[in-house]
Write an enzyme that holds these catalytic residues in place. Structure first.
Site, mmCIF file in Angstrom:
data_model
loop_
_atom_site.group_PDB
_atom_site.id
_atom_site.type_symbol
_atom_site.label_atom_id
_atom_site.label_comp_id
_atom_site.label_asym_id
_atom_site.label_seq_id
_atom_site.Cartn_x
_atom_site.Cartn_y
_atom_site.Cartn_z
ATOM 1 N N HIS A 1 0.794 -1.332 0.012
ATOM 2 C CA HIS A 1 0.151 0.125 -0.169
ATOM 3 C C HIS A 1 0.963 1.288 -0.170
ATOM 4 O O HIS A 1 2.002 1.362 0.797
ATOM 5 C CB HIS A 1 -0.867 0.037 1.254
ATOM 6 C CG HIS A 1 -1.757 1.360 1.329
ATOM 7 N ND1 HIS A 1 -3.168 1.308 0.608
ATOM 8 C CD2 HIS A 1 -1.585 2.551 1.990
ATOM 9 C CE1 HIS A 1 -3.591 2.372 0.648
ATOM 10 N NE2 HIS A 1 -2.732 3.054 1.830
ATOM 11 N N ASP B 1 -14.978 2.537 8.095
ATOM 12 C CA ASP B 1 -13.921 3.671 7.440
ATOM 13 C C ASP B 1 -14.466 4.296 6.355
ATOM 14 O O ASP B 1 -14.305 5.545 6.358
ATOM 15 C CB ASP B 1 -12.686 2.879 6.920
ATOM 16 C CG ASP B 1 -11.609 3.766 6.315
ATOM 17 O OD1 ASP B 1 -11.202 4.694 7.081
ATOM 18 O OD2 ASP B 1 -11.357 3.830 5.076
ATOM 19 N N ARG C 1 -14.873 12.939 7.835
ATOM 20 C CA ARG C 1 -13.813 13.480 8.347
ATOM 21 C C ARG C 1 -13.323 14.439 7.062
ATOM 22 O O ARG C 1 -12.537 15.562 7.393
ATOM 23 C CB ARG C 1 -12.507 12.613 8.418
ATOM 24 C CG ARG C 1 -12.636 11.615 9.639
ATOM 25 C CD ARG C 1 -11.571 10.465 9.727
ATOM 26 N NE ARG C 1 -10.398 10.893 9.487
ATOM 27 C CZ ARG C 1 -9.469 10.096 8.952
ATOM 28 N NH1 ARG C 1 -9.797 8.956 8.234
ATOM 29 N NH2 ARG C 1 -8.119 10.728 8.749
ATOM 30 N N SER D 1 -7.589 4.326 9.544
ATOM 31 C CA SER D 1 -8.358 4.181 8.379
ATOM 32 C C SER D 1 -7.434 3.364 7.165
ATOM 33 O O SER D 1 -8.204 2.374 6.861
ATOM 34 C CB SER D 1 -8.282 5.516 7.910
ATOM 35 O OG SER D 1 -8.836 5.513 6.504
ATOM 36 N N LYS E 1 -8.457 -1.234 6.226
ATOM 37 C CA LYS E 1 -8.766 -1.810 4.963
ATOM 38 C C LYS E 1 -7.680 -3.057 4.706
ATOM 39 O O LYS E 1 -7.994 -3.834 4.033
ATOM 40 C CB LYS E 1 -8.508 -0.763 3.885
ATOM 41 C CG LYS E 1 -9.927 0.297 4.040
ATOM 42 C CD LYS E 1 -9.785 1.612 3.257
ATOM 43 C CE LYS E 1 -8.881 2.358 3.880
ATOM 44 N NZ LYS E 1 -8.980 3.938 3.470
HETATM 45 N N1 URA Z 1 -6.119 7.371 3.134
HETATM 46 C C1 URA Z 1 -6.823 6.560 3.636
HETATM 47 O O1 URA Z 1 -7.314 5.537 3.446
HETATM 48 N N2 URA Z 1 -7.272 7.081 5.002
HETATM 49 C C2 URA Z 1 -6.922 8.371 5.408
HETATM 50 O O2 URA Z 1 -7.533 8.696 6.538
HETATM 51 C C3 URA Z 1 -5.975 8.956 4.819
HETATM 52 C C4 URA Z 1 -5.470 8.472 3.529
#
Ligand code: URA
Length: 434
Positions: free
Chosen positions: A82, A161, A168, A183, A187
């Protein structure tokens, strides 16, 4: 339990328990806790912060708010990668096939992009017919058969999320370390891989502008991954100027193909070799990073990394001929050079501005509904540290619209800061966090 009391507790500097965090995330996902209360909580967290334990509980609660992908049907250690994202970041397109050609099982979930260029999925759709809209069974089958598969993020993956991130985004509470870390990691954990390699960007084009903040985020995410029982490590890498030379979807695909042939830009190749060697070690395919690097260089030299990309594209319905003949990829109508107005050294190339130029050309999305033009973008012929003579080509712009071309060209010229000082480009790898 009442959400009001939890908001008050956090606002007054308290530490939330696992039960309280589970209550809050469960209630919010089911629609029982309204946005206005969750907004207040996010702002309280923004100012008060969360400790390590709270951050882990929040991550797990969000990961468990939906489906946890069961990848036990894949033989071997599954590795996910990621990146926190930036301009010209096409790493997965080259790194995935390179690592898979060395025997790593790459099971990756990706998203579409909102911003300068598309995300990995958009870029891959430059291959005619390519689809990431595949079932979990096909995903597992493809990883077993070809060593790599990429699927679109399902709606069922970490739904808490999804809701929270959207909230957010409109309440000025994105840039908090615990919230970002939980966050991203919720995932990654829900997506089921055994090992996770993170690429945390730092610099003017990154979420984390300061190196110290990028390291803190990297450490926080590695700790969450390790505590959740996944072998996790992170590379902190430079995003003070765009990665490689290509910015724009099909142009980035072409650059990834060149890299798989051993003809890619130095910074991009180095990042792929570093991340790849760590992935090989995590998957047990190499004993040391050095051995991993040699294996990766070998699959580039003997063509098997490029063949792996073709195999992967074909398995997901794409035209693999485009891998061997990139001139078949989408191409823009107008290709125009941007020339240096004076002689000197490139002292700065404002990363975000390059991204915005690509967006102006039509290469990115301003809203979720925007259509993306896969063919447009920018090739940066000169980067930080390069010397130019007056009239040298700084970049070429690929466009389908003359007006947009003019606007992007004007703006790109301002993104290049040319001075008299000889300066050296910094390394692409800033550090590794284990
Ligand atoms: N990418 C995400 O998936 N979440 C965040 O809070 C910031 C960047």
């Amino acid at each position: 339990m009442r959400m009001y009391d939890l908001i008050m507790k956090k606002r007054n500097g308290g530490v939330l328990s696992k039960e309280e965090i589970d209550f809050m995330i469960g209630g919010y996902t089911k629609g029982e806790i309204p946005d206005y209360q969750m907004s207040a909580m996010m702002m309280a967290v923004y100012f008060v912060g969360m400790n390590e334990e709270e951050t882990l509980h929040l991550t797990m609660a969000m990961a468990e708010s939906g489906e946890l992908l069961d990848l036990s049907g894949i033989h071997g250690i599954k590795v996910d990668k990621h990146s926190t994202g930036g301009v010209g970041d096409k790493t997965s397109l080259a790194l995935g096939p390179m690592a898979a050609a060395c025997g790593v099982k790459i099971a990756k979930m990706s998203g579409r992009g909102l911003g300068h260029t598309g995300g990995t999925i958009d870029k891959l759709e430059s291959f005619e017919g390519f689809s990431t809209d595949i079932s979990t069974d096909t995903f597992i089958q493809n990883v077993n058969d070809t060593g790599i598969a990429i699927m679109g993020q399902t709606k069922e993956l970490a739904p808490a999320d999804k809701l929270l991130y959207a909230l957010r985004d409109v309440t000025a509470t994105v840039d908090n370390m615990s919230l970002i870390a939980s966050s991203i990691m919720s995932k990654k954990l829900a997506a089921g891989a055994d090992a996770i390699v993170l690429d945390v960007k730092t610099g003017s084009g990154a979420f984390m502008k300061k190196e110290a903040d990028a390291f803190s985020l990297a450490k926080e995410m590695v700790r969450i991954g390790q505590n959740a029982g996944r072998n996790t490590l992170a590379v902190v890498s430079d995003m003070d100027q765009p990665l490689g030379r290509a910015v724009g979807n099909a142009l980035e695909v072409k650059e990834a193909i060149e890299t798989l042939k051993g003809q890619g830009p130095e910074d991009f190749t180095e990042l792929c070799l570093t991340l790849g060697s760590l992935m090989l070690c995590s998957a047990g395919c190499a004993r040391t990073k050095e051995e991993g690097r040699e294996m990766l260089k070998k699959v580039i030299a003997d063509g098997s990394a490029l063949d792996k990309l073709a195999e992967f594209v074909k398995a997901q319905g794409g035209n693999e001929e485009m891998v061997y003949d990139p001139s078949l990829l989408p191409a823009a109508r107008f290709v125009e050079p941007l020339c240096a107005p004076r002689a000197g050294y490139i002292e700065k190339l404002v990363c975000d501005e390059v991204g915005i130029c690509s967006l102006i050309l039509g290469g990115g999305r301003e809203t979720k509904e925007s259509a993306i033009d896969l063919s447009v973008g920018i090739i940066l012929e000169k980067k930080v540290g390069d010397h130019v003579k007056k009239g040298d080509v700084l970049a070429t712009l690929h466009a389908n619209d003359r007006e947009k071309l003019k606007e992007a060209g004007k703006r790109l010229l301002l993104a290049y800061q040319i001075g008299d000082r000889e300066i050296k480009e910094g390394p692409v790898i800033v550090g590794i966090v284990k």
